[in-house]
Design a protein around this motif. Structure first.
Motif, PDB file in Angstrom:
ATOM      1  N   ASN A 212      -0.941  -3.301  -1.275  1.00  0.00           N
ATOM      2  CA  ASN A 212      -1.601  -2.098   0.216  1.00  0.00           C
ATOM      3  C   ASN A 212      -0.617  -1.978   1.158  1.00  0.00           C
ATOM      4  OD1 ASN A 212      -2.892   0.214   0.708  1.00  0.00           O
ATOM      5  ND2 ASN A 212      -4.779  -0.907   1.302  1.00  0.00           N
ATOM      6  N   THR A 264     -13.376   9.595 -10.253  1.00  0.00           N
ATOM      7  CA  THR A 264     -13.703   8.457 -11.207  1.00  0.00           C
ATOM      8  C   THR A 264     -14.748   8.143 -11.743  1.00  0.00           C
ATOM      9  OG1 THR A 264     -15.076   8.502  -8.554  1.00  0.00           O
ATOM     10  CG2 THR A 264     -12.673   7.315  -8.646  1.00  0.00           C
ATOM     11  N   LEU A 269      -9.393   4.156 -12.703  1.00  0.00           N
ATOM     12  CA  LEU A 269      -8.735   4.125 -11.722  1.00  0.00           C
ATOM     13  C   LEU A 269      -7.501   3.724 -11.143  1.00  0.00           C
ATOM     14  CD1 LEU A 269     -11.684   1.480  -9.623  1.00  0.00           C
ATOM     15  CD2 LEU A 269     -11.194   4.257  -9.415  1.00  0.00           C
ATOM     16  N   LEU A 270      -6.748   2.833 -12.049  1.00  0.00           N
ATOM     17  CA  LEU A 270      -5.429   3.066 -12.027  1.00  0.00           C
ATOM     18  C   LEU A 270      -4.581   4.229 -12.827  1.00  0.00           C
ATOM     19  CD1 LEU A 270      -5.039  -0.597 -13.433  1.00  0.00           C
ATOM     20  CD2 LEU A 270      -5.724   0.081 -11.351  1.00  0.00           C
ATOM     21  N   LEU A 273      -5.091   5.900  -8.803  1.00  0.00           N
ATOM     22  CA  LEU A 273      -3.626   5.437  -7.859  1.00  0.00           C
ATOM     23  C   LEU A 273      -1.867   5.803  -8.451  1.00  0.00           C
ATOM     24  CD1 LEU A 273      -3.266   3.626  -5.388  1.00  0.00           C
ATOM     25  CD2 LEU A 273      -3.370   1.189  -7.680  1.00  0.00           C
ATOM     26  N   LEU A 277       0.551   8.066  -6.011  1.00  0.00           N
ATOM     27  CA  LEU A 277       1.689   7.619  -5.011  1.00  0.00           C
ATOM     28  C   LEU A 277       3.135   8.317  -6.089  1.00  0.00           C
ATOM     29  CD1 LEU A 277       1.028   4.135  -5.875  1.00  0.00           C
ATOM     30  CD2 LEU A 277       0.784   5.130  -4.101  1.00  0.00           C
ATOM     31  N   VAL A 310      -5.430   7.931  -2.453  1.00  0.00           N
ATOM     32  CA  VAL A 310      -4.825   6.238  -2.599  1.00  0.00           C
ATOM     33  C   VAL A 310      -5.990   5.113  -2.063  1.00  0.00           C
ATOM     34  CG1 VAL A 310      -3.150   5.036  -1.623  1.00  0.00           C
ATOM     35  CG2 VAL A 310      -2.531   7.480  -2.789  1.00  0.00           C
ATOM     36  N   GLN A 311      -5.906   5.268  -0.414  1.00  0.00           N
ATOM     37  CA  GLN A 311      -6.852   4.758   0.116  1.00  0.00           C
ATOM     38  C   GLN A 311      -8.458   4.111  -0.651  1.00  0.00           C
ATOM     39  OE1 GLN A 311      -5.932   1.869   1.865  1.00  0.00           O
ATOM     40  NE2 GLN A 311      -4.429   2.174   1.349  1.00  0.00           N
ATOM     41  N   ILE A 313      -8.880   4.050  -3.547  1.00  0.00           N
ATOM     42  CA  ILE A 313      -8.832   3.905  -4.170  1.00  0.00           C
ATOM     43  C   ILE A 313      -8.868   2.299  -5.082  1.00  0.00           C
ATOM     44  CG2 ILE A 313      -7.605   3.695  -7.061  1.00  0.00           C
ATOM     45  CD1 ILE A 313      -9.355   6.238  -6.579  1.00  0.00           C
ATOM     46  N   ILE A 314      -8.099   1.678  -3.952  1.00  0.00           N
ATOM     47  CA  ILE A 314      -6.714   0.579  -3.135  1.00  0.00           C
ATOM     48  C   ILE A 314      -8.208  -0.386  -2.743  1.00  0.00           C
ATOM     49  CG2 ILE A 314      -6.440  -0.553  -1.970  1.00  0.00           C
ATOM     50  CD1 ILE A 314      -4.467   0.619  -4.068  1.00  0.00           C
ATOM     51  N   ALA A 379       3.247  -1.289  -8.829  1.00  0.00           N
ATOM     52  CA  ALA A 379       1.946  -1.422  -9.347  1.00  0.00           C
ATOM     53  C   ALA A 379       1.779  -1.054 -10.670  1.00  0.00           C
ATOM     54  CB  ALA A 379       1.397  -0.060  -8.418  1.00  0.00           C
ATOM     55  N   ARG A 383      -0.401  -4.039 -12.857  1.00  0.00           N
ATOM     56  CA  ARG A 383      -1.749  -3.281 -13.228  1.00  0.00           C
ATOM     57  C   ARG A 383      -2.573  -4.668 -13.801  1.00  0.00           C
ATOM     58  NH1 ARG A 383       1.541  -0.994 -16.683  1.00  0.00           N
ATOM     59  NH2 ARG A 383       0.968  -1.607 -19.169  1.00  0.00           N
TER      60      ARG A 383
END
Length: 389
Positions: A212, A264, A269-270, A273, A277, A310-311, A313-314, A379, A383
């Motif tokens: 992050n 979701t 989730l990954l 993300l 990105l 992005v945020q 999920i992080i 990432a 993972r």
């Protein structure tokens, strides 16, 4: 969703308004004081560096003393700082005001900790998406309010921001109950670099903090470079800048409100993300290829749709990987890493820009795209270290 989540989301909305009112104003306001592009980048950076120093402390204090008192202090600091900035007659006062706002401005991590306090694992992503949606509404209304304030003066945006922060202060005082049920035991604070290094060793969370931080650095290279590129290369006005922020805000709200909860439920989730990105990276690289306002706005609109993922999920991944008593600490560390990345990114962009060379305004965007692709590879490679069990 519990009542407390709706209350802190309302606080986040009002709080975000006090921030987003300034977004279309800060760069031209700094130029009004005679600052060049590089010097103006420090108006963005000094706020973030101060937040970097303060946010871990605020997170720890919220674990010890409760969420509500820290929110009150933070919002009061924002109100005072923006009053100073709006009434400033010299550049040093503006810098001082930005530092004060940053040193007291760790409220987002506390709000996120409140959400973690009152939601279970199943509903946490939804809670964070509601918080993100509230912040996104601020991205719609804030620039709209700024557009009206600019009719008076650029400094009026700061005075309006102070008034809005005062509303958030009142909402917190009168309506928000304390949500922390079990206080952490008093202990010596670990501050500064030592605390950040310790954070990197937290199982599963450490790698997310690093990722992050890198995401934040690449994003804030863009967020600073975007404004001088839009104003100087595309020959647009601060009013046009406010309008484009409104468009981005509407798209962000739609994604936070409808996109995150639905995605979701259907996808890992990954995976969400990684796709977000990838699109962010491609969009950064594409933005400066053709200096045409229609082209640029089209690319950035496409970017803003997926960037909103992005945020949340992080934040969800970090929250799912720590226990209830460490939520404030984890969110504080995360906000601190984001704050220092926010301090680094604008300076990197400012170094690359040369006012005598219009082409150089695109260099930070190319750099942000290339570096974001590198973060995506990191990432993916790591993972298994942070995937929630």
């Amino acid at each position: 969703m519990k009542r407390e989540v709706w209350i802190v989301s309302a606080i986040a909305l009002v709080n975000s308004l006090s921030f987003t009112v300034l977004l279309p104003t800060l760069y031209p306001y700094g130029r009004q004081f005679g600052l060049n592009d590089f010097e103006t980048s420090f108006l963005f950076s000094i706020f973030s560096i101060a937040q970097f120093i303060a946010t871990p402390v605020i997170g720890q204090l919220s674990d010890r003393w409760g969420r509500r008192p820290l929110l009150l202090v933070s919002l009061a600091g924002t109100m005072l700082a923006n009053l100073m900035a709006g009434l400033a007659t010299a550049a040093w006062v503006l810098f001082l005001a930005r530092f004060l706002d940053g040193i007291t401005g760790g409220n987002n991590s506390v709000i996120q900790a409140v959400i973690a306090d009152v939601t279970d694992a199943e509903n946490r992503a939804r809670g964070f998406s509601l918080f993100g949606a509230a912040f996104g509404v601020g991205f719609v209304l804030g620039p709209l309010i700024s557009l009206g304030a600019q009719a008076i003066s650029l400094g009026a945006s700061f005075l309006v921001s102070a008034w809005i922060a005062g509303i958030a202060l009142g909402v917190t005082y009168f309506f928000l109950p304390e949500t922390l049920e079990e206080r952490s035991q008093p202990r010596r604070f670990e501050l500064g670099l030592a605390k950040l290094v310790t954070g990197l060793t937290i199982p599963k969370v450490g790698i997310l903090l690093l990722i992050n931080f890198l995401i934040g650095t690449t994003f804030t290279i863009f967020t600073y470079a975007f404004q001088p590129y839009f104003l100087n290369v595309l020959n647009q006005t601060p009013q046009s800048l406010a309008l484009i922020f409104i468009v981005y805000g509407v798209l962000g709200v739609l994604m936070q409100t409808f996109g995150v909860p639905n995605l979701t439920k259907r996808f890992n989730l990954l995976l969400i993300l990684f796709v977000a990105l990838l699109i962010r990276s491609v969009a950064f690289l594409a933005m400066p290829i053709w200096p045409n306002v229609t082209y640029f706005v089209s690319i950035t609109i496409f970017f803003s749709i997926f960037n909103s993922l992005v945020q949340p999920i992080i934040n969800t991944l970090i929250s799912l990987n720590v226990d209830a008593q460490q939520q404030g600490m984890a969110m504080g560390l995360n906000s601190s890493y984001l704050s220092i990345s926010n301090g680094i990114g604008p300076v990197i962009a400012g170094v690359l820009i040369h006012q005598s060379n219009l082409a150089s305004y695109g260099y930070p965007l190319y750099l942000a795209g290339a570096c974001t692709f590198g973060v995506l590879l990191l990432a993916i490679q790591t993972r298994t270290k942070y995937a929630p069990s």
